[in-house]
Design an enzyme around this catalytic site. Structure first.
Site: not given
Lengths: 346, 382
Positions: B272, B276, B285
């Protein structure tokens, strides 16, 4: 196994004591409570999806990983039943887990663990084992969230004996009630009104106080009618109360239940005996929502004080609509005012 | 759209254990690998596949931009994953069923949903969930992994009713493989031998949790062994390879050579590129440059090079494709932004026949709107 030890009792903050304060919104108060209690008690652990590195999808756990390390602030695999089941196991070994479910709408895979085990470990073991854990979950609508992210299904948990269900509506209560929940010897479902997460700020004491569970708070005193509500709905209710005071001269008492289970029957009944009229406001669907329980309780305990039918202003009995229509679904000040006026004009 | 070519690329038998290197047909720059066979797709299908991947990417860019402007709500980007989505869509026959997640915008489109329908729920309009009778797509699954046992059940039902030319394919992410529903769905499928194709779009991240923290398994495909079914790993950024393994799995589900209809777990290894959702910030992160290695294997670039090398794509055709895409997107956005919804529709489709109590609630809402006007409903908190 785990049982109440002296340092775990909830110490209500002495209102006479001057305490330092800090201005916080509700989500900051949640974070502050976790930080405060983790610093005090090394057995407190935070676990859930995205709680560590990412600090939680709402940032409720931001900074905890840096302060307390990866052993106590744990990103779990994506599995709600696993998170709650593991937390139950941790709680039974003297740990104090605070499990985060990302949204109440995703709590259902964990439902079996909560109702079959967390709620009744004490009774099933005849008091031998207890589950002193907290399950935190943001709940409720009004923030244009995707489907399944706006549910308000507190009644599911309230219906289960053995669970406590807590819903703060202000930053100061969020902190005090969360600390009390962590110290509580029973499992607590702690539902955070995400509509209020960043809606306003207030002064929050910085000491490690607990706000006792099971005690409602009277947010506004009045004599004509009582509105019972909780969580995010406290705020449109207070606006509605001001509006009907200005426009109709109606004096509204607003009771914020704060703990939905166990219910503060005494405060509920006392207020009704004073006003004789009740409106219950919740954003959950009306049918079999907690409003029904409160109305029945009032009927049982204070029928002879009743001056008007008890009414409910609630979400409709439809799935929470997508955001284009959520203002029509959620009780807004408009509908609450209508409910108050009807109760008073009966 | 869907095609029905029978000469299918069979995955290498080593992948049956689910730990082999991901199957590839195109290398990173879009050249056909020497030991690989290009699936038997017509030139027209190959170009259409490229166009759909490109449309998906433009849709994604447009949706993110609309979200940033406050014109749509939270959106789950798919850039990097369009190739796998489009390829699995092409592998499906029209009668096959697709159970997508909230990220499978392109797979839904390829299997028959129009662009406006994809955008409507993002604008808060439930009308976008309306599925045309001739489109076999289920509404997007937002709770994680819940579609997996349902896919098994649907496939079981089709099988029981003798629909042997129908298979059910469901998508999910790497995070979903941790949920109980994933395990229960695959276990049932293995026990009951149902024609289901489980496609894990392993994009390496479940919001902030990396794949290696999601499972201690070396691969996701190898989990299939626990349920007695085949697990296959494929390069999820190689549309031709994804098409080939999905076709083979569907073939095995519907009309296998050895007459044994079996489910398959496909792990499409991908990434990805973005967040998200638009409510997420991946910089908290993961390292910014992590995506760069994956971008070198980008599905759109690979297909573009592949088609150019074959002499199927030139600047003129590219310009034509771009123009078609922009027109389609503009029309979809305009039609969705012009759409309105009647608040009373929230009472529609809750039950077959609206119960009396709900009729009363609908009437109450209508009378309040009449009395106070719609603006009064939008006065919140301030």
């Amino acid at each position: 196994m785990s049982s109440k030890s002296p340092d775990e009792s909830t110490t209500p903050r002495d209102s006479q004591t001057e305490s330092a304060t800090e201005t916080m919104n509700l989500v900051e108060a949640v974070r502050h409570a976790l930080h405060t209690e983790m610093a005090r008690n090394e057995r407190v652990m935070v676990l859930g999806e995205d709680v560590a590195e990412n600090g939680g999808v709402f940032r409720a756990t931001a900074g905890l990983l840096e302060s307390f390390g990866g052993e106590r602030v744990v990103d779990t695999p994506l599995a709600e039943s696993g998170i709650v089941g593991t937390a139950i196991g941790l709680a039974m070994t003297e740990m104090r887990p605070v499990a985060e479910l990302q949204f109440m709408g995703f709590a259902y895979p964990a439902f079996d663990q909560l109702v079959s085990h967390a709620a009744r470990m004490r009774s099933r073991s005849h008091g031998q084992y207890t589950v002193p854990m907290v399950v935190r979950a943001p709940y409720g609508g009004g923030i244009r969230a995707p489907e399944h992210h706006s549910e308000s299904k507190e009644a599911f948990f309230v219906h289960e004996p053995g669970l406590k269900v807590v819903v703060p509506s202000t930053p100061a209560d969020a902190k005090g009630l969360l600390i009390a929940s962590i110290r509580d010897p029973d499992p607590v479902v702690f539902l955070e009104p995400k509509l209020v997460y960043r809606a306003f700020r207030e002064d929050v004491p910085t000491d490690a106080y607990g706000t006792p569970l099971g005690e409602a708070s009277i947010r506004r005193e009045g004599s004509d009618v009582t509105v019972y509500t909780w969580g995010a709905m406290v705020h449109p209710t207070l606006i509605a109360a001001d509006n009907v005071a200005d426009e109709d001269g109606i004096d509204v008492e607003v009771v914020d239940l704060r703990t939905l289970s166990p219910l503060d029957v005494e405060t509920v009944v006392d207020s009704f005996e004073k006003t004789g009229r009740a409106v219950i406001v919740h954003e959950a669907p009306k049918t079999a929502g907690l409003g029904a329980e409160i109305a029945a309780t009032i009927q049982e305990e204070a029928l002879l004080h009743q001056e008007a039918p008890i009414s409910r202003v609630a979400g409709y009995d439809v799935p929470m609509p997508l955001h284009e229509l959520e203002d029509y679904y959620l009780p807004q000040a408009l509908r609450i005012q209508e409910g108050i006026r009807e109760a008073v004009s009966f | 759209m869907s095609t029905q070519n029978e000469a299918d690329q069979q995955p290498d038998s080593a992948t049956a254990h689910g730990t082999a290197d991901p199957l590839q047909i195109l290398d990173a720059d879009g050249t056909v690998l020497s030991n690989a066979t290009v699936p038997d797709l017509s030139d027209g299908d190959l170009i259409a596949m490229y166009e759909d991947i490109k449309l998906a990417r433009r849709f994604d860019q447009r949706a993110i931009s609309l979200q940033r402007q406050g014109r749509i709500a939270t959106y789950a980007p798919m850039t990097g994953q369009e190739g796998a989505q489009v390829a699995t869509g092409y592998a499906l026959a029209a009668q096959d069923w697709l159970l997508p997640t909230y990220r499978e915008h392109a797979a839904k489109y390829v299997h028959g949903m129009d662009l406006a329908s994809l955008l409507k729920p993002l604008c808060g309009l439930r009308e976008g969930y309306a599925i045309p009778d001739d489109v076999n797509v289920m509404p997007e699954y937002i709770p994680i992994a819940t579609q997996v046992p349902q896919a098994t059940g649907m496939a079981w039902g089709k099988q029981r009713q003798g629909e042997t030319d129908t298979a059910v394919l469901c998508h999910f992410g790497d995070g979903a493989t941790s949920e109980g529903d994933f395990h229960e769905g695959l276990n049932f499928a293995g026990v009951f031998d149902v024609p289901t194709v489980f496609v894990c779009n392993n994009n390496q991240w479940a919001i902030s949790v990396p794949r290696e923290h999601q499972t201690a398994s070396e691969t996701i495909a190898q989990k299939a062994a626990a349920y007695g079914i085949e697990g296959v790993r494929v390069d999820g950024l190689d549309p031709l390879a994804v098409y080939a393994v999905t076709r083979a799995a569907l073939q095995k589900a519907k009309n296998p050579a050895d007459d044994e209809r079996r489910p398959t777990l496909i792990e499409a290894v991908q990434y990805r590129y973005g967040a998200h959702t638009t409510a997420d910030d991946p910089s908290t992160y993961r390292e910014e440059d992590e995506a760069e290695d994956w971008r070198e294997k980008d599905p759109l670039d690979r297909m573009q090079n592949f088609l150019t090398n074959r002499g199927l794509l030139d600047d003129d055709l590219e310009a034509e494709i771009d123009e078609r895409i922009e027109t389609q997107l503009t029309e979809a956005v305009e039609s969705v932004e012009a759409a309105t919804t009647d608040p009373a529709t929230m009472f529609d489709h809750v039950y077959d026949v609206l119960p009396a109590r709900l009729r009363e609630q609908r009437a109450e809402l209508e009378s309040l709107r009449e009395k106070y006007g719609d603006d009064a409903f939008h006065e919140v908190l301030e």
